[in-house]
Design a protein around this motif. Structure first.
Motif, PDB file in Angstrom:
ATOM      1  N   LEU A 157       0.783  -1.038   0.012  1.00 48.06           N
ATOM      2  CA  LEU A 157      -0.032  -0.059   0.076  1.00 48.06           C
ATOM      3  C   LEU A 157       0.902   1.177   0.056  1.00 48.06           C
ATOM      4  O   LEU A 157       0.586   2.279  -0.749  1.00 48.06           O
ATOM      5  CB  LEU A 157      -0.751   0.076   1.226  1.00 48.06           C
ATOM      6  CG  LEU A 157      -1.767   1.241   1.442  1.00 48.06           C
ATOM      7  CD1 LEU A 157      -2.657   1.303  -0.150  1.00 48.06           C
ATOM      8  CD2 LEU A 157      -2.648   1.288   2.562  1.00 48.06           C
ATOM      9  N   LYS A 158       2.010   1.330   0.787  1.00 46.18           N
ATOM     10  CA  LYS A 158       2.835   2.546   0.965  1.00 46.18           C
ATOM     11  C   LYS A 158       3.442   2.633  -0.392  1.00 46.18           C
ATOM     12  O   LYS A 158       3.509   3.736  -0.992  1.00 46.18           O
ATOM     13  CB  LYS A 158       3.820   2.141   2.061  1.00 46.18           C
ATOM     14  CG  LYS A 158       5.002   3.192   1.828  1.00 46.18           C
ATOM     15  CD  LYS A 158       4.876   4.497   2.289  1.00 46.18           C
ATOM     16  CE  LYS A 158       5.992   5.351   2.140  1.00 46.18           C
ATOM     17  NZ  LYS A 158       5.685   6.620   2.900  1.00 46.18           N
ATOM     18  N   ASP A 159       3.779   1.414  -0.979  1.00 50.13           N
ATOM     19  CA  ASP A 159       4.563   1.575  -2.561  1.00 50.13           C
ATOM     20  C   ASP A 159       3.641   2.031  -3.647  1.00 50.13           C
ATOM     21  O   ASP A 159       4.076   3.123  -4.515  1.00 50.13           O
ATOM     22  CB  ASP A 159       4.952   0.046  -2.796  1.00 50.13           C
ATOM     23  CG  ASP A 159       5.801   0.042  -3.874  1.00 50.13           C
ATOM     24  OD1 ASP A 159       6.981   0.640  -4.001  1.00 50.13           O
ATOM     25  OD2 ASP A 159       5.382  -0.625  -4.857  1.00 50.13           O
ATOM     26  N   ALA A 160       2.181   1.781  -3.181  1.00 52.83           N
ATOM     27  CA  ALA A 160       1.286   2.117  -4.416  1.00 52.83           C
ATOM     28  C   ALA A 160       1.243   3.381  -4.438  1.00 52.83           C
ATOM     29  O   ALA A 160       1.233   4.331  -5.157  1.00 52.83           O
ATOM     30  CB  ALA A 160       0.075   1.357  -4.365  1.00 52.83           C
ATOM     31  N   CYS A 161       0.857   4.134  -3.092  1.00 51.12           N
ATOM     32  CA  CYS A 161       0.688   5.679  -2.782  1.00 51.12           C
ATOM     33  C   CYS A 161       1.909   6.394  -3.057  1.00 51.12           C
ATOM     34  O   CYS A 161       1.791   7.339  -3.941  1.00 51.12           O
ATOM     35  CB  CYS A 161       0.349   5.625  -1.195  1.00 51.12           C
ATOM     36  SG  CYS A 161      -1.183   5.138  -0.782  1.00 51.12           S
ATOM     37  N   LEU A 162       3.089   5.621  -2.723  1.00 48.42           N
ATOM     38  CA  LEU A 162       4.342   6.596  -3.092  1.00 48.42           C
ATOM     39  C   LEU A 162       4.537   6.709  -4.568  1.00 48.42           C
ATOM     40  O   LEU A 162       4.906   7.840  -5.055  1.00 48.42           O
ATOM     41  CB  LEU A 162       5.637   5.952  -2.367  1.00 48.42           C
ATOM     42  CG  LEU A 162       6.856   6.718  -2.648  1.00 48.42           C
ATOM     43  CD1 LEU A 162       6.890   8.129  -2.172  1.00 48.42           C
ATOM     44  CD2 LEU A 162       7.974   5.887  -1.993  1.00 48.42           C
ATOM     45  N   GLY A 163       3.967   5.600  -5.410  1.00 50.05           N
ATOM     46  CA  GLY A 163       4.152   5.569  -6.750  1.00 50.05           C
ATOM     47  C   GLY A 163       3.212   6.736  -7.374  1.00 50.05           C
ATOM     48  O   GLY A 163       3.691   7.566  -8.130  1.00 50.05           O
ATOM     49  N   LYS A 164       2.142   6.969  -6.855  1.00 50.78           N
ATOM     50  CA  LYS A 164       1.292   7.992  -7.633  1.00 50.78           C
ATOM     51  C   LYS A 164       1.861   9.143  -7.077  1.00 50.78           C
ATOM     52  O   LYS A 164       1.524  10.325  -7.966  1.00 50.78           O
ATOM     53  CB  LYS A 164      -0.021   7.876  -6.858  1.00 50.78           C
ATOM     54  CG  LYS A 164      -0.996   6.528  -7.167  1.00 50.78           C
ATOM     55  CD  LYS A 164      -1.423   6.779  -8.165  1.00 50.78           C
ATOM     56  CE  LYS A 164      -2.206   5.367  -8.735  1.00 50.78           C
ATOM     57  NZ  LYS A 164      -2.913   5.304 -10.131  1.00 50.78           N
ATOM     58  N   CYS A 165       2.564   9.720  -5.813  1.00 50.35           N
ATOM     59  CA  CYS A 165       2.883  10.763  -5.639  1.00 50.35           C
ATOM     60  C   CYS A 165       4.410  11.207  -6.470  1.00 50.35           C
ATOM     61  O   CYS A 165       4.608  12.366  -6.791  1.00 50.35           O
ATOM     62  CB  CYS A 165       3.492  10.887  -4.186  1.00 50.35           C
ATOM     63  SG  CYS A 165       2.007  10.752  -2.834  1.00 50.35           S
TER      64      CYS A 165
END
Length: 276
Positions: A157-165
């Motif tokens: 989840l962190k990886d996915a959100c960071l990818g969007k940022c």
């Protein structure tokens, strides 16, 4: 191939428009950086003498939310400014001021996150009394918060959100909305991805001392490194290591942590009387 006079004129006009758009985006980034700098100055002034260490009391809702929003502008605008500049580049046909409305929508989401954090703190304080005082469970809960934050750094989840940022183009295209209300909604959507990316780091901020300018700088630095450093895995693992070390030191040797205020008198300070 020799261009006609009309083609040369159109080429010059295109270059002029491109340079004007680039200057506008640079001006927008400059405005955001200036707002962030003013936010750092104002927040440091407001928080002077209020750091009581882990689980510092938050004061009244209105006062806390005011400080929180300015704090988020100071901490987040430098790292989110490339996203806002990208949005500005994509909005040549949008109403004037849309990028600023995008930034406002971003802050609205973070304001909602701050209100939720205040509600949790308020409910926890009334249900459990002074359980988060340093000489009771405060130290251990703070350490556990940091360790949970370290683990979260490595989750999908962190990886996915960071990818969007870090790569916001797909997010902007996928959530595109026209008009001023669309700018607000898109900014709020970007803010939601940012909250998903950074909520654990913000929880660590509360655990270390939400009214500490030192820890505000540390957490802001970790956020900026994660979002902007070219080596993504190095940034993520670096943040994980920092959180892990801080959590373990809180458990074993809190006095060894530079800049940490150790609460005295068995409880965190009450700020309600200190808030303007």
């Amino acid at each position: 191939m020799i261009l006609s006079a009309d083609e040369q004129l159109r080429g010059r006009e295109s270059l002029t428009l491109a340079f004007a758009a680039a200057r506008a985006r640079l001006g927008l980034i400059a405005v955001l950086v200036v707002v962030a700098a003013i936010g750092w100055w104002w927040t440091a002034d407001q928080m002077s003498g209020m750091d009581a260490g882990p689980w510092t009391e938050l004061g009244t809702l209105g006062w806390f939310l005011g400080v929180w929003v300015v704090m988020m502008a100071a901490m987040m605008f430098p790292s989110v400014s490339p996203t806002i500049a990208l949005y500005a580049r994509m909005t040549t046909a949008q109403p004037g001021g849309s990028p600023l409305l995008f930034a406002l929508g971003y802050l609205v989401t973070w304001a909602a996150a701050g209100a939720a954090a205040f509600a949790v703190a308020f409910a926890g304080g009334h249900v459990r009394g002074d359980v988060l005082s340093w000489d009771r469970a405060g130290r251990w809960v703070a350490a556990a918060t940091l360790l949970v934050a370290a683990v979260y750094e490595l989750t999908p989840l962190k990886d996915a959100c960071l990818g969007k940022c870090r790569s916001p183009l797909g997010m902007l295209l996928g959530s595109w909305r026209a008009g001023r209300s669309g700018a607000l909604r898109m900014g709020a959507t970007n803010g939601a991805w940012c909250v998903g990316c950074c909520w654990a780091l913000m929880a660590s901020f509360f655990a270390l001392g939400i009214m500490s300018i030192v820890w505000m700088a540390v957490i802001a630095g970790l956020i900026a490194i994660e979002k902007t450093l070219p080596w993504r895995r190095v940034a993520t693992w670096g943040a994980t290591l920092v959180l892990l070390v801080l959590g373990l030191l809180l458990l074993t040797a809190p006095h060894a942590i530079p800049g940490l205020t150790i609460p005295t008198g068995g409880s965190t300070s009450q700020m309600n009387g200190m808030a303007p």
